[in-house]
Structures are given as structure tokens and as C-alpha cells.
Motif scaffolding. Structure first.
Motif, short mmCIF file in Angstrom:
data_model
loop_
_atom_site.label_atom_id
_atom_site.label_comp_id
_atom_site.label_asym_id
_atom_site.label_seq_id
_atom_site.Cartn_x
_atom_site.Cartn_y
_atom_site.Cartn_z
N VAL A 165 0.84 -1.20 0.00
CA VAL A 165 0.00 0.00 0.00
C VAL A 165 0.87 1.25 0.00
O VAL A 165 0.57 2.23 -0.70
N TYR A 166 1.94 1.23 0.76
CA TYR A 166 2.87 2.37 0.79
C TYR A 166 3.44 2.64 -0.59
O TYR A 166 3.62 3.80 -1.00
N GLY A 169 -0.39 2.57 -3.22
CA GLY A 169 -1.62 3.30 -2.88
C GLY A 169 -2.83 2.40 -2.94
O GLY A 169 -2.85 1.29 -2.40
N GLU A 170 -3.87 2.87 -3.63
CA GLU A 170 -5.12 2.12 -3.72
C GLU A 170 -4.91 0.83 -4.51
O GLU A 170 -4.03 0.73 -5.35
N PHE A 174 -4.63 -2.67 -0.46
CA PHE A 174 -5.30 -1.78 0.48
C PHE A 174 -6.61 -2.39 0.95
O PHE A 174 -6.95 -2.33 2.14
N ASP A 203 -8.85 5.79 2.69
CA ASP A 203 -7.99 5.50 1.56
C ASP A 203 -6.57 5.26 2.05
O ASP A 203 -6.31 5.23 3.25
N HIS A 204 -5.64 5.09 1.11
CA HIS A 204 -4.28 4.71 1.49
C HIS A 204 -3.59 5.76 2.35
O HIS A 204 -2.67 5.44 3.10
N MET A 207 -3.50 5.10 6.18
CA MET A 207 -2.67 4.04 6.76
C MET A 207 -1.53 4.64 7.57
O MET A 207 -0.82 5.52 7.11
#
Length: 262
Positions: A165-166, A169-170, A174, A203-204, A207
Motif C-alpha cells: 500500500v505504501y 496506494g489504492e 489496500f 484510503d491509502h 494508513m
């Protein structure tokens, strides 16, 4: 090869070296990076004072409202704190990413090296370096020491998703993180469950990894290395995963009679 033939071996010195290297990385990351965010409130206060000092040079009581100036200085401090907070969160994620990638490469290197001791082809080791993490897990699980049932497995899986995810992203990682490990999405601590309508607004960027969570992820890697059996013999192997057997078959088609596992 007999049933007692060792296919995968983890020497004590190598095990300790892997653990020491990992712990050094985390310790230095704390000392050189993460601890720099320990006084964010004071840093924000100083940013507000610096803004006010700079603005006071051009302050004209006949033209400027003193209250507006002080409000703007306060806002400058708030903005500074938010930017610093975002930087802290990103730094924690980057440390986790470096930690996970280091473990993943060391694991693949060890597996490929051990395979080379008893298998002369190249396709299997190439696959070890190119396949995804889930298939590496299949190879570990086939060795018979119950990798997927260990307490640290959940943390290593969460770490994998966090890093994905880092980086991306989406996406699927995720969604998996949101469903399986919502503790890394702080919004879920405020009444938002993974199945609630409010979860769709996460969303991401939501996190985050706390200091305690970073330590737990780090401890999971240490626990993994400590748990790898010293010797995994032929009789311990349950069944090699299909991708590994396919790679071996490809090599044997190229070089009939190539040395390989039974």
C-alpha cells in the motif's frame, strides 16, 4: 538421496547474523530518524515564534491588525505541526518498507542458496527471486515446520500489505489491509469497521504505523529467523509447491539427468 538428507540448513552463526543485522537497522532507524520527531509540539511552537518574528519586522500599527498577525502566527505553527506529523508518518512507513524488503531479500537469498546445494538447475532459483511473497510462503509451508500457523505469520503478512500500500496506494492490497488488518487504519479506532459505510471513505493516506506497531513487526521478523529449523530433511518436506516442481521439470527438459531432489 536418503530421507535424512538435509535440503535446507540454517547455521547458528548465519541465523544470529541475520537477526543482528535486522536489529541494527531498526535501532539505527530509531536513533537517526524516528527520534527526531520526539518534540514536535516544541518545534511547532518555535515555527510560530519564527513566523511572528519575521512578520514583526514589517509590522505597522497604523495599517496592520495585531490580532490578525498573532492568529496567522498560530496558524503557521499548526500548519508546521501537520506537515511534520505527515513527515513522521511517512518516515515510519519507509522504515517498515526497508525492514520488510531487507527480510524478503535475505529470505530469498537463503532459499536459493540452499537449493543450489542439491539441485543443479537454474530455473528454480530464478523463480525464487521472481515469484510473489505468497508463493514464497508456499515453499516455506512445504518444509513441514508449520510456518503459516505461527503467531508471527499474521504480522509478516500485514507487513507485506503495508509495504504494498505504501508503494502503490489504492488497490487490492489496500482492500485486504482494510479487511484483515484494520488496526493500521486509525479511523477504524473511532467506530469505523471494515464493513461499515464509513469505511468507504478511508484510503491509502489513512494508513499509519505507530511506534508500538513498528516494534511488533520488527519482533515478528526476529521470531521468524529464530524459528527456522536448523535442518530441514527430505522426510520433513510435505510436498513442494507446483511452481517449484514446474521449474525443476523445465530444467530437466533442458538437461536430462540433472541433479535434483527425489
Amino acid at each position: 538421496m536418503t530421507d535424512d538428507y538435509v535440503l535446507f540448513q540454517m547455521w547458528g552463526s548465519r541465523r544470529q547474523s541475520l537477526i543482528d543485522g535486522h536489529q541494527f537497522y531498526v535501532e539505527q532507524a530509531r536513533n537517526r530518524l524516528l527520534n527526531q520527531f520526539g518534540n514536535m509540539e516544541a518545534d511547532a511552537d518555535q515555527a510560530s515564534k519564527d513566523w511572528l518574528k519575521k512578520a514583526s519586522r514589517d509590522f505597522d500599527p497604523d495599517r496592520h491588525d495585531e490580532g490578525v498577525i498573532y492568529d496567522a502566527a498560530e496558524q503557521a505553527g499548526v500548519d508546521f505541526y501537520q506537515l511534520l506529523s505527515d513527515m513522521r508518518d511517512q518516515t515510519y512507513l519507509s522504515v517498515v518498507a526497508g525492514m520488510y524488503h531487507g527480510w524478503d531479500k535475505q529470505l530469498r537469498s537463503w532459499l536459493a542458496g540452499e537449493v543450489h546445494h542439491w539441485y543443479s538447475g537454474s530455473a528454480a532459483s530464478q523463480k525464487i527471486w521472481s515469484i510473489n511473497a505468497e508463493k514464497i510462503e508456499d515453499l516455506l509451508q512445504s518444509q513441514g515446520w508449520g510456518f503459516s500457523s505461527k503467531p508471527y505469520h499474521r504480522l509478516l503478512d500485514a507487513c507485506r500489505l503495508i509495504v504494498n500500500v505504501y508503494k502503490h496506494g489504492e488497490g487490492g492490497s489496500f482492500e485486504d489491509l482494510k479487511m484483515r488488518y484494520p488496526e493500521y487504519l486509525p479511523g477504524t479506532n473511532h467506530g469505523v469497521t471494515s464493513n461499515s459505510p464509513a469505511a468507504s471513505y478511508l484510503d491509502h493516506t489513512d494508513m499509519k504505523v505507530s511506534d508500538a506497531q513498528l516494534q511488533s513487526l520488527s519482533d515478528a521478523i526476529v521470531a521468524f529467523w529464530r524459528d527456522v529449523p536448523e535442518n530441514t530433511r527430505i522426510k520433513d518436506i510435505q510436498k513442494f509447491p507446483g511452481w517449484f516442481a514446474t521449474a525443476v521439470a523445465q530444467d530437466q527438459a533442458k538437461v536430462p539427468g540433472a541433479k535434483c531432489f527425489p
